[in-house]
Design an enzyme around this catalytic site. Structure first.
Site, mmCIF file in Angstrom:
data_model
loop_
_atom_site.group_PDB
_atom_site.id
_atom_site.type_symbol
_atom_site.label_atom_id
_atom_site.label_comp_id
_atom_site.label_asym_id
_atom_site.label_seq_id
_atom_site.Cartn_x
_atom_site.Cartn_y
_atom_site.Cartn_z
ATOM 1 N N SER A 114 5.379 2.651 -0.778
ATOM 2 C CA SER A 114 3.963 2.898 -1.025
ATOM 3 C C SER A 114 3.522 4.317 -0.703
ATOM 4 O O SER A 114 4.062 5.270 -1.237
ATOM 5 C CB SER A 114 3.152 1.866 -0.264
ATOM 6 O OG SER A 114 1.818 1.928 -0.654
ATOM 7 N N HIS A 115 2.584 4.446 0.227
ATOM 8 C CA HIS A 115 2.004 5.759 0.537
ATOM 9 C C HIS A 115 2.880 6.569 1.489
ATOM 10 O O HIS A 115 2.550 7.697 1.804
ATOM 11 C CB HIS A 115 0.623 5.559 1.156
ATOM 12 C CG HIS A 115 0.682 4.701 2.381
ATOM 13 N ND1 HIS A 115 0.923 3.349 2.308
ATOM 14 C CD2 HIS A 115 0.592 5.003 3.687
ATOM 15 C CE1 HIS A 115 0.953 2.857 3.533
ATOM 16 N NE2 HIS A 115 0.759 3.824 4.394
ATOM 17 N N ASP A 279 -1.913 6.068 -4.953
ATOM 18 C CA ASP A 279 -0.835 6.305 -3.981
ATOM 19 C C ASP A 279 0.545 6.211 -4.621
ATOM 20 O O ASP A 279 0.686 6.095 -5.847
ATOM 21 C CB ASP A 279 -0.953 5.346 -2.796
ATOM 22 C CG ASP A 279 -0.574 3.920 -3.159
ATOM 23 O OD1 ASP A 279 -0.741 3.544 -4.336
ATOM 24 O OD2 ASP A 279 -0.097 3.175 -2.284
ATOM 25 N N ASP A 281 2.851 3.948 -5.046
ATOM 26 C CA ASP A 281 3.197 2.851 -5.949
ATOM 27 C C ASP A 281 2.022 2.372 -6.794
ATOM 28 O O ASP A 281 2.120 1.324 -7.451
ATOM 29 C CB ASP A 281 3.804 1.681 -5.163
ATOM 30 C CG ASP A 281 2.846 1.110 -4.141
ATOM 31 O OD1 ASP A 281 1.975 1.861 -3.649
ATOM 32 O OD2 ASP A 281 2.953 -0.092 -3.821
ATOM 33 N N ASP A 283 -1.026 1.209 -6.135
ATOM 34 C CA ASP A 283 -1.935 0.098 -5.841
ATOM 35 C C ASP A 283 -3.184 0.526 -5.078
ATOM 36 O O ASP A 283 -4.143 -0.224 -4.994
ATOM 37 C CB ASP A 283 -1.206 -1.059 -5.130
ATOM 38 C CG ASP A 283 -0.485 -0.633 -3.874
ATOM 39 O OD1 ASP A 283 -0.520 0.563 -3.518
ATOM 40 O OD2 ASP A 283 0.130 -1.515 -3.229
ATOM 41 N N ARG A 284 -3.179 1.742 -4.519
ATOM 42 C CA ARG A 284 -4.377 2.196 -3.805
ATOM 43 C C ARG A 284 -5.236 3.084 -4.688
ATOM 44 O O ARG A 284 -4.740 3.672 -5.651
ATOM 45 C CB ARG A 284 -3.983 3.009 -2.570
ATOM 46 C CG ARG A 284 -3.241 2.209 -1.552
ATOM 47 C CD ARG A 284 -3.042 3.020 -0.288
ATOM 48 N NE ARG A 284 -2.348 2.185 0.686
ATOM 49 C CZ ARG A 284 -2.379 2.389 1.990
ATOM 50 N NH1 ARG A 284 -3.041 3.418 2.477
ATOM 51 N NH2 ARG A 284 -1.745 1.587 2.800
ATOM 52 N N THR A 345 -5.021 -8.334 7.601
ATOM 53 C CA THR A 345 -4.611 -7.155 6.841
ATOM 54 C C THR A 345 -3.358 -7.443 6.011
ATOM 55 O O THR A 345 -2.406 -8.035 6.512
ATOM 56 C CB THR A 345 -4.331 -6.005 7.826
ATOM 57 O OG1 THR A 345 -5.562 -5.646 8.441
ATOM 58 C CG2 THR A 345 -3.755 -4.796 7.115
ATOM 59 N N GLU A 365 -10.047 -1.927 3.579
ATOM 60 C CA GLU A 365 -10.562 -0.595 3.900
ATOM 61 C C GLU A 365 -9.553 0.502 3.598
ATOM 62 O O GLU A 365 -9.906 1.669 3.478
ATOM 63 C CB GLU A 365 -11.006 -0.523 5.363
ATOM 64 C CG GLU A 365 -10.005 -1.046 6.410
ATOM 65 C CD GLU A 365 -8.724 -0.262 6.509
ATOM 66 O OE1 GLU A 365 -8.810 0.974 6.468
ATOM 67 O OE2 GLU A 365 -7.639 -0.881 6.621
ATOM 68 N N LYS A 377 -3.215 -5.251 -5.113
ATOM 69 C CA LYS A 377 -4.298 -4.302 -5.294
ATOM 70 C C LYS A 377 -3.920 -3.365 -6.426
ATOM 71 O O LYS A 377 -2.750 -3.234 -6.758
ATOM 72 C CB LYS A 377 -4.614 -3.557 -4.005
ATOM 73 C CG LYS A 377 -3.448 -2.879 -3.317
ATOM 74 C CD LYS A 377 -3.898 -2.391 -1.943
ATOM 75 C CE LYS A 377 -2.839 -1.574 -1.242
ATOM 76 N NZ LYS A 377 -1.911 -2.427 -0.475
HETATM 77 C C1 VG1 Z 1 -1.438 -0.721 5.590
HETATM 78 C C2 VG1 Z 1 -2.911 -1.021 5.367
HETATM 79 C C3 VG1 Z 1 -3.066 -2.387 4.742
HETATM 80 C C4 VG1 Z 1 -2.279 -2.439 3.434
HETATM 81 C C5 VG1 Z 1 -0.831 -2.080 3.714
HETATM 82 C C6 VG1 Z 1 0.020 -2.016 2.453
HETATM 83 O O1 VG1 Z 1 -0.876 -1.664 6.480
HETATM 84 O O2 VG1 Z 1 -3.620 -0.948 6.576
HETATM 85 O O3 VG1 Z 1 -4.441 -2.632 4.520
HETATM 86 O O4 VG1 Z 1 -2.336 -3.723 2.878
HETATM 87 O O5 VG1 Z 1 -0.758 -0.800 4.346
HETATM 88 O O6 VG1 Z 1 -0.507 -1.110 1.542
HETATM 89 P P1 VG1 Z 1 -0.666 -1.361 8.044
HETATM 90 O O7 VG1 Z 1 0.016 -2.570 8.598
HETATM 91 O O8 VG1 Z 1 0.118 -0.102 8.117
HETATM 92 O O9 VG1 Z 1 -2.040 -1.151 8.607
HETATM 93 V V1 VG1 Z 1 0.544 -0.185 0.616
HETATM 94 O O10 VG1 Z 1 -0.358 0.622 -0.564
HETATM 95 O O11 VG1 Z 1 1.279 0.717 1.755
HETATM 96 O O12 VG1 Z 1 1.609 -1.295 -0.028
HETATM 97 CO CO CO Z 2 0.672 1.279 -2.108
#
Ligand code: VG1
Ligand code: CO
Length: 544
Positions: A114-115, A279, A281, A283-284, A345, A365, A377
């Site tokens: 992801s990010h 981001d 992948d 989804d954000r 979350t 958030e 998302k």
């Molecule tokens: C984070 C975010 C959470 C989100 C998750 C995956 O998790 O806070 O809201 O669903 O990333 O998003 P954490 O446990 O680091 O707070 V993604 O776009 O990284 O798949």
């Molecule tokens: Co992501």
């Protein structure tokens, strides 16, 4: 060719999926058998691969293509009948979810962290999504982890690489490999939900100017196909649109810190009317009007309040938000007379609510917004939702937001992240906080009086499962709130997240500086949790 072979291996520690799949440093993933063990554990958990069908793709980060080839061989060795792969190995997370649902596969593997940054010294990840298209629920991820602890081998075949760059069908042994256009099905789904004609006439050359920052991550090809080719936005609307294995050396996280190039552009003299970023992948989303970004908590509330203007969302059954997300959307739900759910979350908790028809829209958030069109998302979806509302109301994003605050009041919200802190220190900070919870109610901290303090646990109303230890909540008078939790997506040390919110109804106080408004609460957080005292950090690494 392609007789199944069994390769012996031994378990690795720590193959425990976090908030969103297994994420580790590339070097850890590159150890022989590491990826294979995890994938075999997934296949075992779903009852083996015999005759099953799978979607496979990733965000294009370093290691993506090789991992896909290895998983294809394993799928063949495990008896899968078909794997649908995105062209070039590329699938955004929401596009993968769309394909699983559209083609009715038994699930999908998404290769992404992801990010988190990519490259040989950065992160890799793998996530299993179930047949509903959504991240596997906790019961399944726990079983996958259990399986990784006793695994002693995996099935694969000895076969050459498949050509991932041609849209074509081929055979790997008896397994069909279908390489499909990464964008087409997803774009068609979005087109069925939004008023593309209205958006296209707004985006045409010389009219409304916008910029979409794909951050050299997976959404580049999606955004170009949809915004520029289909909706007619001028070429160049999508910036950083070439996916790169290391995301151009950046951190593909759409927030004020990491999408600085876009933010600067939006603050410039000839700024576009609307800006957005996605981001790693896809989804954000972050959306910005002229003069500032729209907090994701507010974004979810605005989308909910204006959903009736969007063809695919004339009727909402309900909404949901993750617990740390501000309560802005709750106020809209109340006004609309629809239920609003509060979940832990992570997107996996929304799946049951959507499958059961209880919610249409949901969000977090952390720049995540989505709906029941898929089970993830969806960054571009959120951007199109905003564009559809802007086109329907013929008002800029900022004005829509300000009117929203006038009607519902404003939930000031911020999140402070302390990254890469020592894991033991982080755990002991959370332990101390948790231990103090029963003594907090009634206590005065600075000028604030604690009303309730607890640790969040969630009872899923659909399947009755319970998830505990989902973050510490401290609520003060007037609904002011602090939430503390440790991240489940990091790959080095621990990340402490502090979420902070306060509601304002006074129409003259709706456009103040967020950090200033929340300063007293942030001070209370320090005196309750002792972040500086315990971690030695005087300021957060990222503020959103
Ligand atoms: C984070 C975010 C959470 C989100 C998750 C995956 O998790 O806070 O809201 O669903 O990333 O998003 P954490 O446990 O680091 O707070 V993604 O776009 O990284 O798949
Ligand atoms: Co992501």
């Amino acid at each position: 060719m392609a007789n199944s072979i069994r390769v012996a291996s031994a378990p690795f520690d720590g193959q425990k999926p976090g908030t969103s799949g297994l994420r580790k440093k590339v070097r850890e993933f590159m150890q022989p058998h590491y990826l294979e063990n995890f994938v075999q554990a997934v296949f075992d958990t779903i009852g083996g691969g015999q005759g099953k069908r799978l979607v496979l793709g990733g965000d294009g980060r370093f290691g993506n293509r090789q991992a896909i080839q290895r998983i294809l061989r394993m799928a063949c060795g495990n008896g899968f009948s078909e794997v649908i792969v995105g062209q070039g190995g590329i699938l955004s997370t929401p596009a993968a979810s769309c394909l699983i649902r559209k083609y009715g596969t038994d699930g999908g593997l998404i290769l992404s962290a992801s990010h988190n940054p990519g490259g040989p010294d950065e992160d890799f990840g793998i996530k299993f999504n179930s047949a509903n298209g959504g991240p596997a629920p906790e019961s399944i991820t726990a079983e996958i982890h259990r399986r990784t602890m006793s695994i002693d081998g995996y099935m694969t075949v000895d076969a050459p690489d498949i050509d991932l760059d041609e849209v074509a069908e081929s055979l790997l042994g008896e397994m069909r490999v279908t390489v499909i256009d990464s964008v087409a099905d997803y774009a068609a789904l979005l087109e069925s939900l939004f008023d593309f004609d209205a958006i296209a006439s707004m985006l045409g050359p010389g009219r409304f100017k916008m910029r979409f920052d794909a951050m050299h991550a997976v959404t580049g090809p999606y955004a170009r196909a949809i915004l520029e080719e289909r909706l007619g936005a001028p070429e160049g609307t999508v910036m950083n649109g070439e996916p790169r294995e290391d995301f151009g050396g950046g951190h593909p996280d759409p927030n004020l810190t990491h999408a600085a190039e876009l933010v600067e552009l939006m603050n410039g003299d000839e700024s576009p009317a609307f800006g957005a970023a996605s981001d790693g992948d896809g989804d954000r989303n972050m959306v910005l009007g002229r003069g500032g970004y729209i907090n994701p908590c507010d974004s979810l509330a605005v989308l909910t309040a204006n959903a009736h203007l969007v063809p695919g969302y004339a009727r909402l059954s309900g909404v949901a938000r993750s617990m740390p997300t501000s309560r802005a959307v709750d106020r809209v739900a109340e006004h609309l007379g629809i239920p609003c759910y509060e979940t832990p979350t992570g997107w996996k908790y929304f799946g049951n609510l959507m499958d059961d028809g209880r919610i249409t829209l949901c969000g977090e958030e952390s720049f995540g917004t989505g709906s029941n069109h898929v089970r993830e998302k969806d960054g571009l979806w959120a951007v199109l939702f905003w564009l559809n509302i802007i086109a329907a109301r013929t008002q800029p994003a900022g004005a829509i937001l300000r009117e929203h605050w006038q009607q519902y009041g404003r939930d000031y919200f911020t999140r402070h992240d302390y990254e890469g802190i020592d894991a033991e220190v982080a755990t002991s900070l959370m332990d101390q906080l948790t231990t103090s919870l029963p003594t907090l109610a009634g206590r005065t901290v600075g000028d604030l009086v604690v009303e309730t303090a607890d640790e969040f646990a969630y009872d899923d109303p659909v399947d009755g499962s319970r998830s505990e230890g989902q973050g510490v909540r401290i609520v003060f008078e007037h609904g002011r709130r602090l939430v503390f939790r440790l991240s489940g997506t990091g790959t080095s040390g621990a990340t402490l997240r502090l979420y902070c919110e306060s509601y304002e109804r006074d129409p003259t106080k709706l456009e103040l500086d967020t950090q200033r408004v929340l300063a007293p609460l942030l001070e209370a957080a320090e005196s309750l949790a002792g972040i500086a005292r315990l971690t030695g950090r005087v300021a957060p690494d990222v503020i959103t």
